[in-house]
Scaffold this active site. Structure first.
Site, short mmCIF file in Angstrom:
data_model
loop_
_atom_site.label_atom_id
_atom_site.label_comp_id
_atom_site.label_asym_id
_atom_site.label_seq_id
_atom_site.Cartn_x
_atom_site.Cartn_y
_atom_site.Cartn_z
CB CYS A 122 -0.92 -0.02 1.22
SG CYS A 122 -2.15 1.30 1.24
CB CYS A 205 -2.26 7.24 5.70
SG CYS A 205 -1.51 7.50 4.08
CB CYS A 233 6.04 4.67 4.41
SG CYS A 233 6.89 6.15 3.86
FE1 SF4 Z 1 -1.44 2.78 2.91
FE2 SF4 Z 1 -0.95 5.25 3.81
FE3 SF4 Z 1 -1.18 3.27 5.55
FE4 SF4 Z 1 0.96 3.37 3.91
S1 SF4 Z 1 0.48 4.81 5.51
S2 SF4 Z 1 -0.29 1.55 4.44
S3 SF4 Z 1 0.01 4.31 2.09
S4 SF4 Z 1 -2.82 3.99 4.18
#
Ligand code: SF4
Length: 251
Positions: A122, A205, A233
């Site tokens: 993601c 997020c 991330c």
């Molecule tokens: Fe998805 Fe954003 Fe969570 Fe990463 S931080 S897993 S991009 S929702």
């Protein structure tokens, strides 16, 4: 490895940066680096400090952000308030539509909670791939990383070479404390996210961010359900781990 001219440039910045204030660091980078410079903001308080200098000094630096589709409403407000405050537009990079549809079909709408593999896929889809587009053809990348944000960031230096994107990477706040950033932003009336005052020290997020208790590390509210590799991330993986590489290939 960087070419000799690039290595010399990084060495020069590394020598100069500790003596310079934030504005001087950014102006020096703009003066000595030829080609496009990209600053990626998530509208966190560090990024707001850098944005303030870039816009008020009129530096020719592209300010871009990742519109992941999962941002807090408060983050969107900071985005809009910042554009209004400085009279400048911030470029949005969105995830690929087909990739997003495939991800949700495969993992489900909250699929990033099911496994580390799904979460990295993601992040690859919504952040890492758009970053690659943002940096394509650029000479340098500016971030708001600080060395004391987390153990994973403790080795952050002012300037280096990003092996994944083959680009100069600058971290002009590498030696700043959080208190210094907060004082800078508040002292200049820079718009910032009010969630920072409610325990959200690092804001990403919405489904993957929570407030932290006093004394907890700044990034411990990110991907808190994961036991390992939870605080990054993939944007700042250098070189990319086997996990982030394989996540990129699946997203
Ligand atoms: Fe998805 Fe954003 Fe969570 Fe990463 S931080 S897993 S991009 S929702």
């Amino acid at each position: 490895m960087p070419r000799p001219v690039t290595a010399a440039l990084i060495a020069r910045l590394t020598e100069q940066y500790p003596q310079l204030d934030l504005a001087e660091r950014l102006m020096t980078a703009r003066r000595v680096i030829g080609g496009r410079i990209v600053f990626t903001t998530s509208f966190g308080i560090e990024d707001q400090a850098i944005t303030h200098v870039v816009f008020t000094a009129g530096l020719e630096i592209d300010v871009v952000t990742f519109d992941t589709g999962r941002l807090f409403p408060e983050t969107l407000d900071v985005w809009g308030n910042t554009e209004r405050h400085y009279g400048r537009q911030i470029r949005a990079l969105c995830p690929d539509r087909d990739g997003t549809e495939r991800f949700v079909e495969r993992y489900g709408v909250r699929g990033f909670r099911t496994s580390l593999e799904a979460r990295l896929a993601c992040c690859a889809l919504r952040k890492v791939r758009p970053l690659g587009r943002a940096l394509a053809g650029a000479a340098a990348w500016i971030t708001g990383l600080r060395a004391d944000q987390s153990p994973e960031r403790a080795q952050t230096t002012c300037a280096g070479f990003d092996l994944l994107h083959r680009i100069i990477k600058l971290n002009p706040l590498f030696d700043w404390t959080r208190d210094r950033v907060v004082a800078f932003v508040r002292g200049r009336g820079v718009p910032y996210n009010p969630m920072h005052d409610q325990g959200f020290l690092s804001i990403g997020c919405a489904p993957c961010t929570r407030a932290v208790a006093p004394g907890e590390s700044e990034r411990s509210g990110r991907w808190w359900w994961e036991q390992e590799e939870k605080t990054e991330c993939g944007l700042h993986a250098d070189p990319p781990t086997w996990r982030s590489r394989s996540a990129l290939s699946r997203a």
